[in-house]
Motif scaffolding. Structure first.
Motif, PDB file in Angstrom:
ATOM      1  N   PHE A 177       2.572   0.909  -5.879  1.00  0.00           N
ATOM      2  CA  PHE A 177       2.527   2.285  -5.385  1.00  0.00           C
ATOM      3  C   PHE A 177       3.152   3.244  -6.396  1.00  0.00           C
ATOM      4  CE2 PHE A 177       5.182   5.548  -3.208  1.00  0.00           C
ATOM      5  CZ  PHE A 177       4.159   6.400  -2.816  1.00  0.00           C
ATOM      6  N   PHE A 178       4.301   2.871  -6.942  1.00  0.00           N
ATOM      7  CA  PHE A 178       4.967   3.737  -7.911  1.00  0.00           C
ATOM      8  C   PHE A 178       4.194   3.798  -9.230  1.00  0.00           C
ATOM      9  CE2 PHE A 178       8.492   3.671  -5.014  1.00  0.00           C
ATOM     10  CZ  PHE A 178       9.184   4.837  -5.286  1.00  0.00           C
ATOM     11  N   PHE A 179       3.465   2.747  -9.546  1.00  0.00           N
ATOM     12  CA  PHE A 179       2.579   2.771 -10.708  1.00  0.00           C
ATOM     13  C   PHE A 179       1.514   3.853 -10.512  1.00  0.00           C
ATOM     14  CE2 PHE A 179      -1.303   1.166 -12.841  1.00  0.00           C
ATOM     15  CZ  PHE A 179      -0.848   1.116 -14.155  1.00  0.00           C
ATOM     16  N   LEU A 180       0.946   3.905  -9.307  1.00  0.00           N
ATOM     17  CA  LEU A 180      -0.039   4.946  -8.995  1.00  0.00           C
ATOM     18  C   LEU A 180       0.602   6.326  -9.034  1.00  0.00           C
ATOM     19  CD1 LEU A 180      -2.883   5.769  -8.062  1.00  0.00           C
ATOM     20  CD2 LEU A 180      -2.105   5.432  -5.697  1.00  0.00           C
ATOM     21  N   VAL A 181       1.803   6.442  -8.484  1.00  0.00           N
ATOM     22  CA  VAL A 181       2.526   7.712  -8.531  1.00  0.00           C
ATOM     23  C   VAL A 181       2.731   8.163  -9.976  1.00  0.00           C
ATOM     24  CG1 VAL A 181       4.770   8.806  -8.102  1.00  0.00           C
ATOM     25  CG2 VAL A 181       3.681   7.452  -6.309  1.00  0.00           C
ATOM     26  N   GLY A 182       3.109   7.220 -10.850  1.00  0.00           N
ATOM     27  CA  GLY A 182       3.296   7.544 -12.260  1.00  0.00           C
ATOM     28  C   GLY A 182       2.019   8.050 -12.903  1.00  0.00           C
ATOM     29  N   LEU A 183       0.880   7.422 -12.567  1.00  0.00           N
ATOM     30  CA  LEU A 183      -0.414   7.874 -13.095  1.00  0.00           C
ATOM     31  C   LEU A 183      -0.734   9.282 -12.604  1.00  0.00           C
ATOM     32  CD1 LEU A 183      -2.547   4.618 -12.620  1.00  0.00           C
ATOM     33  CD2 LEU A 183      -1.725   5.557 -14.793  1.00  0.00           C
ATOM     34  N   GLU A 184      -0.444   9.554 -11.327  1.00  0.00           N
ATOM     35  CA  GLU A 184      -0.712  10.878 -10.760  1.00  0.00           C
ATOM     36  C   GLU A 184       0.178  11.939 -11.414  1.00  0.00           C
ATOM     37  OE1 GLU A 184      -0.028  10.221  -6.648  1.00  0.00           O
ATOM     38  OE2 GLU A 184      -2.041   9.443  -6.258  1.00  0.00           O
ATOM     39  N   ILE A 185       1.441  11.602 -11.601  1.00  0.00           N
ATOM     40  CA  ILE A 185       2.366  12.542 -12.240  1.00  0.00           C
ATOM     41  C   ILE A 185       1.904  12.864 -13.658  1.00  0.00           C
ATOM     42  CG2 ILE A 185       4.698  12.759 -13.189  1.00  0.00           C
ATOM     43  CD1 ILE A 185       5.683  11.190 -10.725  1.00  0.00           C
ATOM     44  N   LYS A 186       1.525  11.830 -14.412  1.00  0.00           N
ATOM     45  CA  LYS A 186       1.086  12.051 -15.791  1.00  0.00           C
ATOM     46  C   LYS A 186      -0.162  12.918 -15.827  1.00  0.00           C
ATOM     47  CE  LYS A 186       0.181   9.801 -20.192  1.00  0.00           C
ATOM     48  NZ  LYS A 186       0.401   8.602 -21.002  1.00  0.00           N
ATOM     49  N   THR A 246      10.830  -1.108  -8.567  1.00  0.00           N
ATOM     50  CA  THR A 246       9.666  -0.224  -8.500  1.00  0.00           C
ATOM     51  C   THR A 246       9.619   0.759  -9.663  1.00  0.00           C
ATOM     52  OG1 THR A 246      10.953   1.179  -7.013  1.00  0.00           O
ATOM     53  CG2 THR A 246       9.400  -0.335  -6.002  1.00  0.00           C
ATOM     54  N   LEU A 247      10.760   1.038 -10.279  1.00  0.00           N
ATOM     55  CA  LEU A 247      10.790   1.981 -11.403  1.00  0.00           C
ATOM     56  C   LEU A 247       9.988   1.453 -12.588  1.00  0.00           C
ATOM     57  CD1 LEU A 247      14.537   3.066 -11.255  1.00  0.00           C
ATOM     58  CD2 LEU A 247      12.549   4.246 -10.330  1.00  0.00           C
ATOM     59  N   ALA A 248       9.811   0.135 -12.669  1.00  0.00           N
ATOM     60  CA  ALA A 248       9.005  -0.437 -13.746  1.00  0.00           C
ATOM     61  C   ALA A 248       7.563   0.047 -13.649  1.00  0.00           C
ATOM     62  CB  ALA A 248       9.051  -1.961 -13.688  1.00  0.00           C
ATOM     63  N   GLY A 249       7.085   0.271 -12.426  1.00  0.00           N
ATOM     64  CA  GLY A 249       5.735   0.770 -12.242  1.00  0.00           C
ATOM     65  C   GLY A 249       5.548   2.146 -12.829  1.00  0.00           C
ATOM     66  N   VAL A 250       6.543   3.009 -12.650  1.00  0.00           N
ATOM     67  CA  VAL A 250       6.478   4.366 -13.191  1.00  0.00           C
ATOM     68  C   VAL A 250       6.498   4.349 -14.713  1.00  0.00           C
ATOM     69  CG1 VAL A 250       7.582   6.638 -13.222  1.00  0.00           C
ATOM     70  CG2 VAL A 250       7.652   5.251 -11.148  1.00  0.00           C
ATOM     71  N   VAL A 251       7.419   3.576 -15.280  1.00  0.00           N
ATOM     72  CA  VAL A 251       7.540   3.491 -16.742  1.00  0.00           C
ATOM     73  C   VAL A 251       6.225   3.012 -17.366  1.00  0.00           C
ATOM     74  CG1 VAL A 251       8.702   2.276 -18.631  1.00  0.00           C
ATOM     75  CG2 VAL A 251      10.037   3.127 -16.689  1.00  0.00           C
ATOM     76  N   LEU A 287      -8.986   6.636 -19.207  1.00  0.00           N
ATOM     77  CA  LEU A 287      -8.340   5.338 -19.015  1.00  0.00           C
ATOM     78  C   LEU A 287      -7.354   5.406 -17.854  1.00  0.00           C
ATOM     79  CD1 LEU A 287      -7.845   2.440 -19.867  1.00  0.00           C
ATOM     80  CD2 LEU A 287      -6.196   3.260 -21.558  1.00  0.00           C
ATOM     81  N   ALA A 288      -6.340   6.261 -17.990  1.00  0.00           N
ATOM     82  CA  ALA A 288      -5.360   6.414 -16.906  1.00  0.00           C
ATOM     83  C   ALA A 288      -6.049   6.897 -15.636  1.00  0.00           C
ATOM     84  CB  ALA A 288      -4.259   7.380 -17.326  1.00  0.00           C
ATOM     85  N   GLY A 289      -6.991   7.834 -15.793  1.00  0.00           N
ATOM     86  CA  GLY A 289      -7.709   8.356 -14.638  1.00  0.00           C
ATOM     87  C   GLY A 289      -8.556   7.303 -13.947  1.00  0.00           C
ATOM     88  N   ALA A 290      -9.188   6.445 -14.744  1.00  0.00           N
ATOM     89  CA  ALA A 290     -10.005   5.373 -14.174  1.00  0.00           C
ATOM     90  C   ALA A 290      -9.133   4.374 -13.410  1.00  0.00           C
ATOM     91  CB  ALA A 290     -10.777   4.662 -15.286  1.00  0.00           C
ATOM     92  N   LEU A 291      -7.958   4.069 -13.967  1.00  0.00           N
ATOM     93  CA  LEU A 291      -7.023   3.184 -13.273  1.00  0.00           C
ATOM     94  C   LEU A 291      -6.580   3.799 -11.942  1.00  0.00           C
ATOM     95  CD1 LEU A 291      -4.595   1.819 -16.031  1.00  0.00           C
ATOM     96  CD2 LEU A 291      -6.044   0.461 -14.514  1.00  0.00           C
TER      97      LEU A 291
END
Length: 397
Positions: free
Chosen positions: A81-90, A237-242, A257-261
């Motif tokens: 979930f935090f990985f997705l949040v990181g992609l959205e933030i970026k 979970t912070l690893a997902g954001v990084v 790439l990030a958008g497709a993910l």
């Protein structure tokens, strides 16, 4: 609030995002209600046993990790979930609604106000109890799935500009929650594992700088970082954001790439990860509780922070930005509609439960019950009030 032009770009992308969040919010609500019903029925022991199912990672006879299901969900699934949040933030800060200072300043100020005021209200209500004060950040979070789900169900009663504003506030709010977790909710740190996580993060940076455009390489390094962070004392979970922030926006063929993910991951998070988190965490026995239980300091602090603090903090900060001329109000929105959306920011649920779990980790079950009562009660009240305010349709002005 007065209205000023606020051009909205990327309408199709936002429409797809809102569609996922609306449906995901409904599934999330069903999972939470199901957990609440089961935990107050004859199946309560089966529910508790389900959350305690042990999962073990065994490599050649060496036990690398062994955790109950609840912790696998909270540590690994929520890292996704935090990985997705990181992609959205970026995406938002690189090429989205937060790419320019003019676009970002209103939701950024509103998100900050929406974190500070609820935290202050909770702290004031729980002064004198150092253990309870550990939960000061619980009401500072907004659940984007529930909030967007409600505004989508309200349809044209909520202007598109306010939907964009709400999404931006929730995304920045998530960024703030990440910072809070990293700074304030850590256990005893293992310097060796922390160094390993730092080295992994450096590898991600080098991969990015050297032009590597394969997502699987970043994800593999991210898994190593996740293990190191998990064992370091900082929440895993912070690893997902990084990992997400390191992934390039485009691949070697100049395709997203990030958008497709993000696009591929969104349904899995909306319809599996978050509902599973809700089901595993929302179960609380209401036996022996009454409306008076909501007036105890911890649940009252959480509920008051979500209902009152979020509204005052988000709207007040936004109003100051508009009045000072530093930002423009969302186009086509009345003051009543703006206040209604600010009320919906008080739906904390997922992030509030998550932060509360960290704040009261290892304490008596009584703290967990108070946490869930405050989060569920405050989120429901905030959602109902926001919906009632937005229900009556009026013309802007």
């Amino acid at each position: 609030m007065s209205q000023s032009p606020h051009p909205i770009q990327g309408g199709n992308a936002f429409a797809r995002f809102f569609a996922h969040e609306a449906a995901g919010g409904i599934v999330l609500a069903i999972a939470a209600v199901l957990a609440l019903v089961i935990s107050n029925s004859g199946w309560r022991e089966a529910y508790a046993a389900f959350t305690r199912i042990q999962g073990t990672v065994d490599i050649g006879g060496l036990v690398v990790l062994s955790k109950p299901l609840l912790l696998w969900v909270n540590d690994l699934w929520m890292a996704v979930f935090f990985f997705l949040v990181g992609l959205e933030i970026k995406r938002e800060f690189v090429e989205g609604e937060l790419a320019s200072r003019k676009q970002a300043i209103l939701p950024a100020a509103a998100a900050l106000g929406g974190m500070v005021v609820p935290a202050a209200i909770y702290a004031l209500i729980n002064l004198g109890d150092p253990v309870a004060l550990r939960g000061w950040a619980i009401p500072a979070a907004t659940d984007i799935a529930f909030a967007i789900g409600i505004v989508m169900l309200l349809g044209s009663r909520v202007p598109t500009s306010l939907k964009v504003f709400l999404t931006a506030v929730a995304i920045i709010d998530d960024l703030g929650a990440i910072v809070v977790i990293a700074l304030f909710y850590t256990d005893n740190l293992s310097l060796g594992m922390l160094a390993g996580a730092g080295l992994g993060s450096l590898v991600l940076l080098l991969l990015n700088r050297s032009g590597v455009r394969r997502a699987d390489v970043y994800i593999l390094v991210g898994l190593v970082i996740w293990v190191c962070v998990l064992k370091s004392g900082i929440h895993a979970t912070l690893a997902g954001v990084v990992t997400a922030l390191a992934i390039p926006m485009r691949d070697a063929h100049d395709q997203p790439l990030a958008g497709a993910l993000e696009h591929g991951l969104h349904p899995w998070v909306a319809f599996l990860v978050l509902p599973m988190f809700a089901f595993a965490n929302a179960g609380v026995s209401l036996q022996g509780m009454s409306l008076g239980s909501l007036l105890e300091p911890i649940p009252l602090g959480i509920a008051a922070g979500l209902v009152l603090g979020k509204t005052v903090g988000v709207f007040g900060a936004a109003w100051l930005m508009v009045r000072s001329g530093l930002a423009t109000a969302p186009a086509g929105a009345t003051t009543r509609q703006f206040i209604g959306v600010c009320m919906l920011c008080g739906i904390g649920f997922t992030m509030s439960l998550f932060i509360g779990g960290l704040a009261f980790q290892g304490l008596a079950a009584d703290f967990e019950a108070k946490l869930k009562l405050g989060v569920l009660g405050g989120s429901v009240i905030a959602g109902l009030l926001g919906t009632l305010v937005l229900w009556r349709k009026t013309s802007p002005g």
